[in-house]
Scaffold this motif. Structure first.
Motif, PDB file in Angstrom:
ATOM      1  N   ASP A 110       1.060  -1.233  -0.253  1.00  0.00           N
ATOM      2  CA  ASP A 110      -0.156  -0.120   0.077  1.00  0.00           C
ATOM      3  C   ASP A 110       0.993   1.414   0.494  1.00  0.00           C
ATOM      4  OD1 ASP A 110      -2.653  -1.615   0.491  1.00  0.00           O
ATOM      5  OD2 ASP A 110      -1.986  -2.019   2.388  1.00  0.00           O
ATOM      6  N   VAL A 111       2.151   1.432   0.423  1.00  0.00           N
ATOM      7  CA  VAL A 111       2.658   2.660   1.006  1.00  0.00           C
ATOM      8  C   VAL A 111       4.197   1.940   0.747  1.00  0.00           C
ATOM      9  CG1 VAL A 111       3.681   4.232   2.686  1.00  0.00           C
ATOM     10  CG2 VAL A 111       1.092   3.604   2.532  1.00  0.00           C
ATOM     11  N   VAL A 112       5.035   2.644  -0.338  1.00  0.00           N
ATOM     12  CA  VAL A 112       6.778   2.813  -0.215  1.00  0.00           C
ATOM     13  C   VAL A 112       6.982   3.718   0.286  1.00  0.00           C
ATOM     14  CG1 VAL A 112       8.198   2.595  -2.259  1.00  0.00           C
ATOM     15  CG2 VAL A 112       6.088   1.526  -2.785  1.00  0.00           C
ATOM     16  N   VAL A 113       8.288   3.309   1.047  1.00  0.00           N
ATOM     17  CA  VAL A 113       8.598   5.051   1.504  1.00  0.00           C
ATOM     18  C   VAL A 113      10.648   4.463   1.171  1.00  0.00           C
ATOM     19  CG1 VAL A 113      10.268   5.279   3.778  1.00  0.00           C
ATOM     20  CG2 VAL A 113       8.037   4.216   3.350  1.00  0.00           C
ATOM     21  N   THR A 114      11.058   5.907   0.450  1.00  0.00           N
ATOM     22  CA  THR A 114      12.557   6.106   0.220  1.00  0.00           C
ATOM     23  C   THR A 114      13.019   6.829   0.799  1.00  0.00           C
ATOM     24  OG1 THR A 114      13.622   5.207  -1.266  1.00  0.00           O
ATOM     25  CG2 THR A 114      12.036   7.074  -1.347  1.00  0.00           C
ATOM     26  N   HIS A 115      14.194   7.062   0.504  1.00  0.00           N
ATOM     27  CA  HIS A 115      15.474   8.535   0.825  1.00  0.00           C
ATOM     28  C   HIS A 115      14.692   9.514   0.095  1.00  0.00           C
ATOM     29  CE1 HIS A 115      18.709   6.319   1.875  1.00  0.00           C
ATOM     30  NE2 HIS A 115      18.336   5.605   0.587  1.00  0.00           N
ATOM     31  N   ASP A 116      14.897  10.637   0.755  1.00  0.00           N
ATOM     32  CA  ASP A 116      14.151  12.290   0.108  1.00  0.00           C
ATOM     33  C   ASP A 116      15.418  12.230  -0.896  1.00  0.00           C
ATOM     34  OD1 ASP A 116      16.898  13.158   1.485  1.00  0.00           O
ATOM     35  OD2 ASP A 116      14.884  14.376   3.024  1.00  0.00           O
ATOM     36  N   GLY A 117      14.842  13.287  -1.262  1.00  0.00           N
ATOM     37  CA  GLY A 117      15.846  14.021  -2.874  1.00  0.00           C
ATOM     38  C   GLY A 117      17.053  14.619  -2.560  1.00  0.00           C
ATOM     39  N   TYR A 118      17.173  14.776  -1.498  1.00  0.00           N
ATOM     40  CA  TYR A 118      18.810  14.966  -0.933  1.00  0.00           C
ATOM     41  C   TYR A 118      19.461  14.453  -0.965  1.00  0.00           C
ATOM     42  CZ  TYR A 118      17.898  20.280   0.402  1.00  0.00           C
ATOM     43  OH  TYR A 118      17.198  21.467   0.177  1.00  0.00           O
TER      44      TYR A 118
END
Length: 259
Positions: A110-118
């Motif tokens: 349902d949800v994917v989590v990853t690094h932010d743009g920085y």
């Protein structure tokens, strides 16, 4: 009549290195697993036969996030992390995206989590590359004519970027600056979810500590944290911050673009 609480959504974390999952989203992964949700992690770098693979397996076991799913690319700064394999930075982006699409469609999270743009506080190039590939993969996973060899389409409901707001850097920023690392944070208004993970802090720290090879070193964050008093360490790790992106089309129709 009191209704039942909504079940926790299933969760897929996509991170660059072994230990990123525990440091950046260990509390959320443990929280969702404890609520009965299916959780999993894809790790972009380091080979499955490297010394860090069993450490990752132990950490994921502690967090309830299944077994390692390692893409096996080489770390940008550690050529020996995947002998004979391309660095993540050098691999064709479409290849990386296609491999991530397969995991997204297989797991149907349902949800994917990853690094932010920085690429988080330190701006590691592998973090940035993983962020970009994951954004593309989450979008592509829902489109049937993109990467049809990777399985039936599946569109996660949300993509969350693990991040740090300016107001949340505090002691962690001082730790990183003390060993000469960059500190990059986002404006506070970019944060859409602030998660208190204190109930799952023991699991989160145990998962971080399972990455023993990093905890023994001077500059990596597991090593910096391991040398702190427990009270200071817990204060740094007790909150996780995220920015939500919504990959699914919004319901309804518009006749103009709106902000």
């Amino acid at each position: 009549m009191t209704g039942h609480p909504a079940p926790a959504p299933s969760l897929l974390g996509v991170f660059a290195h072994p230990d990123d999952e525990s440091l950046l989203a260990g509390g959320v992964l443990a929280r969702h697993a404890a609520a009965g949700a299916h959780t999993a992690v894809v790790t972009a770098t380091w080979a499955p036969d490297s010394h860090r693979a069993p450490e990752l397996a132990e950490a994921l076991g502690i967090l309830g996030a299944g077994t390692p799913r390692m893409l096996g690319y080489a770390d940008a700064r550690v050529p020996g992390s995947a002998p004979g394999r391309a660095r993540l930075l050098d691999a064709p982006l479409d290849e990386v995206v296609a491999r991530l699409v397969r995991h997204v469609r297989e797991l149907r999270a349902d949800v994917v989590v990853t690094h932010d743009g920085y690429g988080q506080l330190t701006g590691h190039p592998d973090h940035v590359r993983t962020h970009r590939a994951t954004l593309l993969a989450v979008h592509a996973a829902g489109l049937e004519h993109l990467h049809p060899e990777a399985g039936e389409p599946w569109q996660p409901g949300a993509l969350y970027l693990a991040t740090h707001p300016h107001s949340g850097v505090g002691e962690l920023g001082a730790l990183l600056r003390g060993v000469g690392k960059t500190v990059l944070s986002v404006p506070d208004e970019h944060v859409t979810a602030t998660v208190d993970v204190r109930p799952w802090l023991d699991r989160k720290w145990s998962a971080i500590a399972a990455h023993r090879s990093e905890a023994k070193r001077e500059r990596p964050l597991p090593g910096l944290l391991s040398r702190l008093p427990a009270e200071d360490r817990d204060r740094i790790l007790a909150t996780e911050w995220y920015t939500r992106l919504t990959p699914r089309p919004a319901p309804g129709r518009e006749d103009a673009l709106t902000a």
